[in-house]
Scaffold this motif. Structure first.
Motif, mmCIF file in Angstrom:
data_model
loop_
_atom_site.group_PDB
_atom_site.id
_atom_site.type_symbol
_atom_site.label_atom_id
_atom_site.label_comp_id
_atom_site.label_asym_id
_atom_site.label_seq_id
_atom_site.Cartn_x
_atom_site.Cartn_y
_atom_site.Cartn_z
ATOM 1 N N TRP A 94 0.840 -1.215 0.000
ATOM 2 C CA TRP A 94 0.000 0.000 0.000
ATOM 3 C C TRP A 94 0.869 1.257 0.000
ATOM 4 N N GLU A 95 1.948 1.201 0.749
ATOM 5 C CA GLU A 95 2.764 2.417 0.929
ATOM 6 C C GLU A 95 3.811 2.605 -0.165
ATOM 7 N N LYS A 96 4.223 1.508 -0.779
ATOM 8 C CA LYS A 96 5.296 1.599 -1.777
ATOM 9 C C LYS A 96 4.798 2.303 -3.048
ATOM 10 N N PRO A 97 5.484 3.366 -3.463
ATOM 11 C CA PRO A 97 5.031 4.077 -4.673
ATOM 12 C C PRO A 97 5.143 3.202 -5.920
ATOM 13 N N PHE A 98 4.236 3.452 -6.863
ATOM 14 C CA PHE A 98 4.331 2.806 -8.181
ATOM 15 C C PHE A 98 5.536 3.394 -8.908
ATOM 16 N N ALA A 99 5.849 2.861 -10.090
ATOM 17 C CA ALA A 99 6.995 3.354 -10.876
ATOM 18 C C ALA A 99 6.833 4.843 -11.198
ATOM 19 N N ASN A 100 5.575 5.286 -11.295
ATOM 20 C CA ASN A 100 5.342 6.697 -11.636
ATOM 21 C C ASN A 100 5.334 7.606 -10.401
ATOM 22 N N GLY A 101 5.644 7.031 -9.233
ATOM 23 C CA GLY A 101 5.736 7.836 -8.026
ATOM 24 C C GLY A 101 4.440 7.935 -7.240
ATOM 25 N N LYS A 102 3.313 7.584 -7.864
ATOM 26 C CA LYS A 102 2.036 7.652 -7.150
ATOM 27 C C LYS A 102 1.835 6.403 -6.297
ATOM 28 N N THR A 103 0.835 6.448 -5.412
ATOM 29 C CA THR A 103 0.546 5.289 -4.569
ATOM 30 C C THR A 103 -0.954 4.979 -4.636
#
Lengths: 120, 123, 278
Positions: free
Chosen positions: C83-92
């Motif tokens: 849940w907390e780890k950002p996606f590759a694009n920086g969003k979560t």
């Protein structure tokens, strides 16, 4: 002399094997094409697949029908036509029954054990 | 002389018949028992009848209780055909039944059903 | 005379059948609650989220012992990381679900724009796809971690599924789910109702059949049989295989509508996921 004999025998054996194999293969192919059961098996399997799809189209497919058809195909490939036909017929019947089962319940019917709980 | 001969022949004949019966009777009983055993096996097998899933049966372990215990079956079904019909397609007697339609939906073959019916009817 | 009475009775019965088949969702739910109250008069409503352990005293003791060191705990932790780890694009996930992570009670719901029932796993994957991430599988694997975390954070929320009246397709989806629930299928010819309504509390071999009320409150669930946590739709799949029916696709229309109906039936109960079962 002995050596040549051995080689000759080996060559002859190899030739015989190749020829024999070829003949057997040809015979196998002929038998397949000529065996009326091969055509029957193909037909029954096709009908089973049609019945399965028809059941699936009304969400009525049973768990093992596709497995039976797959196995029937494999059996037919091995030349075991009687077994293939028997299994495909079973699959076809399952397809028909699954279809009937679903269609017979097209209209929702609340079962009697639950009916009375709707009153008042 | 002729008379006693006839008598002797008769007696011999009766004896022969009796002996024949003696020979036949245990054989038939054994056959009946093994047929019942086959029916029992089918009834208890999880992949076949799996009757124990829902019914208590004497000699069966960890039975379910969705259906009634299978006891006094001849009293409950004096007509064997009625019992067979119930096992073949229970929805005929009750559309809301929770019983598997063993014959109609080909869970068991006709031969298997006959064996199961024989076994259940013996309970 | 007899004939007249018979046809009158038949008419009345037919009327009854149509009436109950066309009952409103709220009438259905009232009938459900009444049925189980009647069947298990000693079981209070708030016990139903505990599933079979609401009615199985022996099983309950073992279950309570298991719950002291819940087998699903590591999955909650790993779900929190996801849940907390950002996606590759920086969003979560938080960018998709501003009210998150405690969002379980918002699902399933009718999505008017999509014209379908949206479940929580489906919404999570929508979020992933929108952010260029690969969707997760719907039965096994990491989606369960994420769901376990969300379920844990959502504990205590009350189920309150709505069938919006401004879109007739919502009621249609509910009706389809209800129809699924009562439809017999598979070679063994059982409906969901055959086991979990008609015979709830009875035993199949040694297994006690659970009531449908509360079926949806505790997902994902750690099943000892699975040795891991699995989704509600994985369970649906297993149930359908048991009755020898070909299972439907996890998150396909059939199971989503079934979930819509089942969850509506549990309206008012509290969420208590993730769960653990034998």
């Amino acid at each position: 002399m002995m050596r040549i004999d051995k080689t000759m025998t080996g060559v002859a054996l190899a030739l015989a094997l190749m020829l024999g194999g070829g003949v057997a293969m040809a015979a196998g192919t002929d038998a397949k094409a000529a065996d009326p059961k091969a055509a029957e098996a193909a037909k029954v399997i096709e009908h089973a697949e049609m019945a399965r799809k028809r059941a699936a189209s009304v969400d009525g497919e049973w768990r093992d029908t596709a497995k039976f058809i797959k196995k029937a195909r494999a059996l037919a490939k091995e030349g075991k036509y009687d077994a293939a036909i028997k299994l495909a017929k079973k699959a076809k019947r399952q397809g028909e029954l699954g279809y009937e089962q679903a269609v017979s319940q097209e209209k929702l019917r609340i079962p009697s054990y639950f009916q009375s709980y709707y009153s008042d | 002389m002729t008379r006693s001969n006839t008598k002797l022949a008769l007696a011999a004949g009766i004896l022969a018949v009796m002996a024949g019966q003696l020979a036949v009777v245990p054989g038939a009983a054994a056959e009946g028992n093994s047929a019942l055993e086959e029916g029992k096996k089918l009834a208890f097998s999880r992949k076949k009848g799996n009757c124990l899933a829902c019914h208590m049966i004497e000699g069966g372990t960890s039975p379910g209780n969705v259906g009634p215990p299978l006891i006094a079956m001849k009293a409950r079904y004096p007509d064997r055909a009625k019992l067979r019909a119930q096992i073949w397609d229970a929805s005929q007697a009750n559309p809301d039944t929770a019983m598997v339609l063993f014959g109609r939906y080909q869970v068991l073959t006709e031969k298997e059903i006959d064996k199961v019916v024989d076994f259940i009817w013996s309970l | 005379m007899n004939k007249v009475i018979k046809s009158l009775v038949a008419l009345a019965l037919a009327g009854g059948v149509t009436m109950t088949a066309q009952a409103s969702p709220e009438q259905d739910r009232a009938a459900f609650v009444k049925y189980y109250k009647d069947r298990f008069p000693e079981v209070p409503m708030e016990e139903y989220p505990n599933g079979v352990y609401a009615i199985d005293k022996v099983g309950r003791e073992n279950w309570e012992a298991i719950e002291e060191f819940p087998p699903y705990e590591p999955f909650i932790d790993s779900g929190q990381e996801m849940w907390e780890k950002p996606f590759a694009n920086g969003k979560t996930y938080k960018d998709c679900f501003p009210d998150g992570p405690a969002i379980a009670a918002k699902y399933p719901h009718w999505d008017k724009k999509k014209g379908m029932v949206v479940t929580l796993p489906l919404a999570l994957n929508e979020c992933r796809k929108a952010n260029g991430e690969k969707p997760l599988k719907y039965k096994k694997g990491p989606i369960n971690d994420l769901l376990a975390y969300i379920a844990y954070e959502s504990r205590g929320q009350k189920i309150d599924v709505k069938i919006p009246e401004d879109d007739p397709r919502a009621l249609e989806a509910y009706e389809k789910g209800k129809k699924f629930y009562f439809t017999r299928r598979g070679q063994l010819n059982f409906s969901c109702a055959s086991c979990h309504l008609q015979n709830a509390g009875m035993r199949v071999r040694t297994e006690i059949l659970s009531p449908s009320l509360g079926h949806v409150t505790h997902w994902p669930t750690y099943r000892s049989k699975w040795g891991t946590v699995g989704t509600l739709h994985r369970r649906f799949t297993g149930c359908n295989k048991n009755i020898r029916a070909k299972p439907f696709k996890a998150q396909g229309e059939q199971y989503r509508n079934l979930e819509y109906f089942l969850t509506y039936m549990s309206n008012g109960l509290k969420l208590n996921g993730p769960g653990s079962r034998k």
